[in-house]
Write a protein that holds these residues in place. Structure first.
Motif, short mmCIF file in Angstrom:
data_model
loop_
_atom_site.label_atom_id
_atom_site.label_comp_id
_atom_site.label_asym_id
_atom_site.label_seq_id
_atom_site.Cartn_x
_atom_site.Cartn_y
_atom_site.Cartn_z
N GLU A 44 -2.44 13.12 -0.44
CA GLU A 44 -3.61 13.11 0.44
C GLU A 44 -3.14 12.99 1.89
N ALA A 100 -5.93 3.00 8.84
CA ALA A 100 -6.17 4.38 9.25
C ALA A 100 -7.67 4.67 9.34
N GLU A 101 -8.44 4.18 8.36
CA GLU A 101 -9.88 4.44 8.35
C GLU A 101 -10.60 3.72 9.48
N THR A 128 4.02 -1.18 4.19
CA THR A 128 3.71 -0.24 3.13
C THR A 128 5.01 0.33 2.56
N ASP A 157 0.87 -1.17 0.00
CA ASP A 157 0.00 0.00 0.00
C ASP A 157 0.91 1.23 0.00
N ARG A 159 -4.26 2.43 4.31
CA ARG A 159 -5.48 3.24 4.37
C ARG A 159 -6.59 2.56 5.17
N ASP A 160 -6.77 1.24 4.98
CA ASP A 160 -7.85 0.56 5.70
C ASP A 160 -7.63 0.58 7.21
N PRO A 194 1.07 5.74 -0.11
CA PRO A 194 0.28 6.96 0.03
C PRO A 194 -0.20 7.47 -1.34
N ARG A 195 -1.42 7.94 -1.38
CA ARG A 195 -1.99 8.44 -2.64
C ARG A 195 -1.51 9.85 -2.93
N ARG A 213 -2.51 11.34 5.47
CA ARG A 213 -2.22 9.95 5.78
C ARG A 213 -1.84 9.81 7.25
#
Length: 201
Positions: free
Chosen positions: A46, A117-118, A84, A26, A114-115, A28-29, A48
């Motif tokens: 974005e 973090a969310e 990541t 994964d 991301r999953d 960072p976007r 993070r």
């Protein structure tokens, strides 16, 4: 994911990393918003989430160890968290491994998937390890391959600084290094980058 499978997947990803295969990590976007001379990209990242600790300078494997222990279960829920990329290092120079960021002052940082973090990342249980939210930001980055030596990094930072100066761009912090591969990856297949966070005009 059970412990055996987690370590098996991590080992498999590391073996692929030797050959520059990093599609399973994964990352960072970001969007490339501008291309400057000599391959420098201006990127909009974005927000993070990362876990970080303070390093003690060149070759500080213990800082990496603290962060690796966090993603392998040294957290309040005992969760095992996927690795990541990239590794980001700055300030004091330390050994490179995936995935780490080291900011100015010797801070070493792993970005979290991301999953995770969310869903709400678990708090670290080891002293000196902390979660940090990284806001949306613009970063100028210059990509290169090869071994990561102090001389190579210094030369790439010089090129990046020169390109930004000509373009009238100003950094808001010292240059950092971002590595996308484990330290044992084949040098010419490595993805290395030097980067600076840009001042907002």
């Amino acid at each position: 994911m059970d412990k055996f499978l987690y370590y098996l997947v991590t080992l498999f990803e590391s073996v692929l990393g030797v050959f520059g295969v990093r599609t399973f990590y994964d990352q960072p976007r970001y969007a490339v918003v501008e291309r400057l001379d000599r391959g420098v990209e201006v990127r909009a990242y974005e927000p993070r989430l990362a876990v970080e600790t303070d390093g003690r300078g060149q070759g500080d494997g213990e800082a990496f160890g603290r962060l690796f222990r966090y993603i392998t279960g040294a957290n309040q829920r005992g969760d095992r968290i996927a690795m990541t990329a990239p590794v980001e290092t700055g300030g004091q120079r330390i050994a490179m491994t995936v995935p780490v960021e080291q900011g100015s002052g010797g801070t070493m940082r792993f970005f979290l998937p991301r999953d995770v973090a969310e869903a709400g990342a678990p708090q670290p249980t080891e002293p000196g390890v902390r979660l940090v939210r990284v806001p949306a930001e613009k970063i100028a980055a210059l990509r290169f391959s090869g071994s990561i030596t102090p001389e190579a990094r210094t030369e790439q930072e010089r090129i990046l600084t020169e390109v930004l100066s000509i373009a009238g761009r100003k950094a808001s912090a010292p240059a950092v290094f971002m590595g996308y591969d484990p330290p044992f990856a084949i040098p010419f297949l490595r993805r290395n980058e030097v980067a600076v966070r840009l001042a907002i005009p």
